[in-house]
Design a protein around this motif. Sequence first.
Motif, mmCIF file in Angstrom:
data_model
loop_
_atom_site.group_PDB
_atom_site.id
_atom_site.type_symbol
_atom_site.label_atom_id
_atom_site.label_comp_id
_atom_site.label_asym_id
_atom_site.label_seq_id
_atom_site.Cartn_x
_atom_site.Cartn_y
_atom_site.Cartn_z
ATOM 1 N N TRP A 1 -10.887 74.018 58.544
ATOM 2 C CA TRP A 1 -9.534 73.929 58.001
ATOM 3 C C TRP A 1 -8.882 72.643 58.457
ATOM 4 C CZ3 TRP A 1 -6.544 77.169 54.928
ATOM 5 C CH2 TRP A 1 -7.184 78.328 54.501
ATOM 6 N N TYR B 1 -5.076 71.056 58.947
ATOM 7 C CA TYR B 1 -3.669 71.446 59.023
ATOM 8 C C TYR B 1 -2.778 70.224 58.925
ATOM 9 C CZ TYR B 1 -5.698 75.736 60.844
ATOM 10 O OH TYR B 1 -6.429 76.871 61.007
ATOM 11 N N SER C 1 -7.033 74.031 53.567
ATOM 12 C CA SER C 1 -5.986 73.226 54.168
ATOM 13 C C SER C 1 -4.728 74.078 54.267
ATOM 14 C CB SER C 1 -5.715 71.963 53.351
ATOM 15 O OG SER C 1 -5.213 72.301 52.076
ATOM 16 N N ALA C 2 -3.942 73.798 55.246
ATOM 17 C CA ALA C 2 -2.689 74.529 55.419
ATOM 18 C C ALA C 2 -1.580 73.538 55.664
ATOM 19 C CB ALA C 2 -2.796 75.497 56.594
ATOM 20 N N VAL D 1 1.206 76.463 65.618
ATOM 21 C CA VAL D 1 1.202 75.207 64.864
ATOM 22 C C VAL D 1 0.946 74.038 65.805
ATOM 23 C CG1 VAL D 1 2.675 73.648 63.531
ATOM 24 C CG2 VAL D 1 2.697 76.112 63.054
ATOM 25 N N TRP E 1 -2.691 73.785 66.608
ATOM 26 C CA TRP E 1 -3.482 73.212 65.514
ATOM 27 C C TRP E 1 -3.529 71.700 65.636
ATOM 28 C CZ3 TRP E 1 -0.625 75.993 60.940
ATOM 29 C CH2 TRP E 1 -1.027 77.325 60.889
#
Length: 188
Positions: free
Chosen positions: A60, A62, A144-145, A101, A104
């Motif tokens: 992923w 971020y 993806s975030a 967050v 990340w």
Amino acid sequence: MSKLVKLTAAAIVFASAGAFAQSPDPAPAESAQDAEKPTKTWYVMIAIQQALGPRGCDVWRYKVSTKAPFAVEGPQQLTGFHADEVVGAWMAHLSERSPTVYRWLTGPTGHNRPEIYFRDTPEAAIEAFRKDGHLEHDRSCKGSALVKSPTVNFTFAPPEGFVSSDFGYTPPPADAVVVNELAKIPGM
């Protein structure tokens, strides 16, 4: 005294009193310290993306950005030191308000260089931000975030000297020596 003389005298006194009341006090001389006070309001947006891991897009990716611009008081001309200070304060805010967050962005792969936008108006900050593709998902990876972090609870408390255009610069030590030719490194 006649009525006319009394009225004329009263009018002169009234007029002179009015003129005296309207004359401004002399302004105090501007000191060097006053010249360094905030001279401009900047509107700021920040975006930070996680660095790609060793497996590239298999993991992923971020991206964290401010949801809206926030205002910062600063000098007319900003430097990288100003930007670093604002980004550092925002990262500390994320660490406190959004620990997941924050992890990340600071995990084993770290994050890419933060992108920070200082503009004259909130609209200009949003426009520059949007043009560079922020506030959107990173389409280059399968996963993806995007996290749009609200700035309503974020307040930037500028450190001493932040409003100076030479904030962050430190003069070289008095005994520093400038060397034009460095000696050869041993073994090279």
